[in-house]
Design an enzyme around this catalytic site. Structure first.
Site, PDB file in Angstrom:
ATOM      1  N   ASP A  64      26.159 -27.115 -12.201  1.00  0.00           N
ATOM      2  CA  ASP A  64      25.719 -26.637 -13.514  1.00  0.00           C
ATOM      3  C   ASP A  64      26.431 -27.323 -14.688  1.00  0.00           C
ATOM      4  O   ASP A  64      26.354 -26.837 -15.819  1.00  0.00           O
ATOM      5  CB  ASP A  64      25.956 -25.116 -13.611  1.00  0.00           C
ATOM      6  CG  ASP A  64      24.872 -24.309 -12.889  1.00  0.00           C
ATOM      7  OD1 ASP A  64      23.676 -24.580 -13.131  1.00  0.00           O
ATOM      8  OD2 ASP A  64      25.225 -23.421 -12.091  1.00  0.00           O
ATOM      9  N   GLU A  69      27.591 -26.010 -22.956  1.00  0.00           N
ATOM     10  CA  GLU A  69      27.837 -24.930 -23.923  1.00  0.00           C
ATOM     11  C   GLU A  69      28.707 -23.819 -23.326  1.00  0.00           C
ATOM     12  O   GLU A  69      29.438 -23.137 -24.059  1.00  0.00           O
ATOM     13  CB  GLU A  69      26.499 -24.333 -24.350  1.00  0.00           C
ATOM     14  CG  GLU A  69      26.628 -23.014 -25.074  1.00  0.00           C
ATOM     15  CD  GLU A  69      25.303 -22.493 -25.568  1.00  0.00           C
ATOM     16  OE1 GLU A  69      25.056 -22.603 -26.773  1.00  0.00           O
ATOM     17  OE2 GLU A  69      24.493 -22.002 -24.749  1.00  0.00           O
ATOM     18  N   ASP A  70      28.629 -23.645 -22.003  1.00  0.00           N
ATOM     19  CA  ASP A  70      29.365 -22.538 -21.391  1.00  0.00           C
ATOM     20  C   ASP A  70      30.855 -22.825 -21.252  1.00  0.00           C
ATOM     21  O   ASP A  70      31.638 -21.911 -20.998  1.00  0.00           O
ATOM     22  CB  ASP A  70      28.750 -22.196 -20.017  1.00  0.00           C
ATOM     23  CG  ASP A  70      27.327 -21.682 -20.188  1.00  0.00           C
ATOM     24  OD1 ASP A  70      27.097 -20.929 -21.155  1.00  0.00           O
ATOM     25  OD2 ASP A  70      26.454 -22.056 -19.388  1.00  0.00           O
ATOM     26  N   ARG A  89      31.468 -22.446 -11.342  1.00  0.00           N
ATOM     27  CA  ARG A  89      31.566 -23.174 -12.606  1.00  0.00           C
ATOM     28  C   ARG A  89      32.999 -23.222 -13.144  1.00  0.00           C
ATOM     29  O   ARG A  89      33.243 -23.752 -14.227  1.00  0.00           O
ATOM     30  CB  ARG A  89      30.609 -22.550 -13.641  1.00  0.00           C
ATOM     31  CG  ARG A  89      29.153 -22.551 -13.160  1.00  0.00           C
ATOM     32  CD  ARG A  89      28.176 -22.340 -14.289  1.00  0.00           C
ATOM     33  NE  ARG A  89      28.271 -23.396 -15.284  1.00  0.00           N
ATOM     34  CZ  ARG A  89      27.642 -23.391 -16.443  1.00  0.00           C
ATOM     35  NH1 ARG A  89      26.862 -22.377 -16.746  1.00  0.00           N
ATOM     36  NH2 ARG A  89      27.793 -24.372 -17.305  1.00  0.00           N
ATOM     37  N   ARG A 137      28.591 -12.553 -16.937  1.00  0.00           N
ATOM     38  CA  ARG A 137      29.565 -13.643 -16.983  1.00  0.00           C
ATOM     39  C   ARG A 137      30.779 -13.385 -17.879  1.00  0.00           C
ATOM     40  O   ARG A 137      31.846 -13.952 -17.659  1.00  0.00           O
ATOM     41  CB  ARG A 137      28.872 -14.926 -17.471  1.00  0.00           C
ATOM     42  CG  ARG A 137      27.761 -15.429 -16.587  1.00  0.00           C
ATOM     43  CD  ARG A 137      28.306 -16.054 -15.306  1.00  0.00           C
ATOM     44  NE  ARG A 137      27.246 -16.433 -14.397  1.00  0.00           N
ATOM     45  CZ  ARG A 137      26.575 -17.573 -14.475  1.00  0.00           C
ATOM     46  NH1 ARG A 137      26.850 -18.440 -15.426  1.00  0.00           N
ATOM     47  NH2 ARG A 137      25.625 -17.846 -13.600  1.00  0.00           N
ATOM     48  N   HIS A 167      22.656 -14.727 -20.218  1.00  0.00           N
ATOM     49  CA  HIS A 167      23.600 -14.815 -21.335  1.00  0.00           C
ATOM     50  C   HIS A 167      22.979 -14.185 -22.575  1.00  0.00           C
ATOM     51  O   HIS A 167      21.749 -14.102 -22.683  1.00  0.00           O
ATOM     52  CB  HIS A 167      23.880 -16.288 -21.673  1.00  0.00           C
ATOM     53  CG  HIS A 167      24.735 -16.995 -20.692  1.00  0.00           C
ATOM     54  ND1 HIS A 167      24.394 -18.230 -20.171  1.00  0.00           N
ATOM     55  CD2 HIS A 167      25.941 -16.678 -20.141  1.00  0.00           C
ATOM     56  CE1 HIS A 167      25.353 -18.624 -19.341  1.00  0.00           C
ATOM     57  NE2 HIS A 167      26.292 -17.705 -19.304  1.00  0.00           N
ATOM     58  N   CYS A 252      22.167 -24.711 -24.463  1.00  0.00           N
ATOM     59  CA  CYS A 252      23.185 -24.900 -23.413  1.00  0.00           C
ATOM     60  C   CYS A 252      23.563 -26.357 -23.165  1.00  0.00           C
ATOM     61  O   CYS A 252      24.606 -26.619 -22.581  1.00  0.00           O
ATOM     62  CB  CYS A 252      22.717 -24.409 -22.052  1.00  0.00           C
ATOM     63  SG  CYS A 252      21.475 -23.192 -22.012  1.00  0.00           S
TER      64      CYS A 252
HETATM   65  C1  DA2 Z   1      22.371 -19.825 -23.068  1.00  0.00           C
HETATM   66  N1  DA2 Z   1      22.478 -20.232 -21.697  1.00  0.00           N
HETATM   67  C2  DA2 Z   1      21.386 -19.760 -20.893  1.00  0.00           C
HETATM   68  C3  DA2 Z   1      23.546 -20.992 -21.251  1.00  0.00           C
HETATM   69  N2  DA2 Z   1      24.448 -21.256 -22.037  1.00  0.00           N
HETATM   70  N3  DA2 Z   1      23.710 -21.428 -19.982  1.00  0.00           N
HETATM   71  C4  DA2 Z   1      22.796 -21.556 -18.933  1.00  0.00           C
HETATM   72  C5  DA2 Z   1      23.498 -21.775 -17.603  1.00  0.00           C
HETATM   73  C6  DA2 Z   1      22.552 -21.840 -16.457  1.00  0.00           C
HETATM   74  C7  DA2 Z   1      23.266 -22.019 -15.139  1.00  0.00           C
HETATM   75  N4  DA2 Z   1      22.304 -22.216 -14.093  1.00  0.00           N
HETATM   76  C8  DA2 Z   1      24.138 -20.818 -14.820  1.00  0.00           C
HETATM   77  O1  DA2 Z   1      23.645 -19.885 -14.172  1.00  0.00           O
HETATM   78  O2  DA2 Z   1      25.294 -20.788 -15.180  1.00  0.00           O
END
Ligand code: DA2
Length: 258
Positions: A64, A69-70, A89, A137, A167, A252
């Site tokens: 991922d 962004e995460d 992650r 998360r 999210h 993201c």
């Molecule tokens: C605002 N969004 C949706 C995000 N910032 N991240 C998406 C992450 C998707 C990844 N498959 C996961 O499940 O982490």
């Protein structure tokens, strides 16, 4: 010193099909080749708008990693390195922090630590208000730590429930004028936001603000595109189907430093 229009991005892993899925059906196929082409087109849009692009090296063992962004959230000149809320992650922020330190040496770095978890996708900034989704998360300790960091920077943090989406920013984002937009079936409580406007499509939820009148969004939300154009915004659309299949969206795929 503020950096003008610097974009952090990370290419898609060759193992992206193994990425996490929480709230949608598992995709039957995800093409890395198509994803790479979509990602390059996405980055080119920013280059054409004058952004300087900083590319964090791909991590093939982090499926991922493209969803950068995460891994970090910017508050002015402060980069908050996150603690992703899913073990697969957890390693992602290390290379993101290294890239920030190398490319933007005068940025201050703060970190979510210990038992705190926080994904950047749960953080929605609207002016000096910061909405943080408490969901699968991001936990209360992550919110507590972020609150201390952002209060020192003059922001006000509001924790909001997220039970119907991965999210907070899977369900809502904000227009340049601060209006929060969202797709009602997956928004827990729209009345939390001072100005809220529903959009007619799930993939219409996510906009990236390019300027006061220009937004970037998925090409899979034609009714929302028309709605925003009728409101006087210039809307650039981009195909991101391979990322949407993995619960991603336009926000993201980059972190904007401005
Ligand atoms: C605002 N969004 C949706 C995000 N910032 N991240 C998406 C992450 C998707 C990844 N498959 C996961 O499940 O982490």
């Amino acid at each position: 010193m503020p950096h003008s229009k610097t974009l952090l991005v990370r290419p898609p892993s060759s193992r992206m099909a193994e990425g996490q899925i929480t709230h949608i059906a598992k995709p039957t196929s995800v093409s890395h080749e198509r994803a790479q082409a979509q990602w390059e087109a996405y980055v080119d849009i920013y280059r054409a708008e004058g952004w300087t692009v900083v590319e964090v090296p791909v991590a093939d063992d982090c499926p991922d990693c493209v969803f950068i962004e995460d891994a970090v959230v910017m508050f002015g000149n402060t980069a908050v390195i996150t603690a992703p809320g899913t073990p697969s992650r957890a390693a992602e922020p290390v290379a993101v922090e290294a890239a920030i330190r190398a490319a933007l040496p005068d940025v201050c770095v703060a970190r979510i630590e210990g038992t705190g978890t926080l994904d950047g996708g749960d953080v929605l900034k609207v002016g000096k208000d910061v909405y943080v989704g408490l969901g699968v998360r991001t936990n209360a300790e992550g919110v507590r730590q972020l609150r201390r960091i952002v209060h020192a920077e003059g922001y006000c943090l509001h924790a909001v429930p997220v039970t119907k989406a991965l999210h907070l920013k899977s369900a809502v984002t904000a227009l340049p004028d601060g209006t929060v937009i969202g797709w009602l079936p997956i928004v827990d409580n729209p009345s939390i936001f001072p100005r809220f406007m529903p959009v007619p499509e799930e993939h219409g939820v996510a906009v990236v603000v390019l300027s006061d009148e220009h937004v970037l969004m998925s090409n899979d939300a034609p009714e929302t595109t028309k709605l925003l154009e009728r409101m006087g915004f210039t809307v650039t659309t981009v195909g991101i189907s391979e990322f949407e299949a993995l619960e991603g969206c336009v926000t993201c795929l980059s972190v904007r430093v401005r």
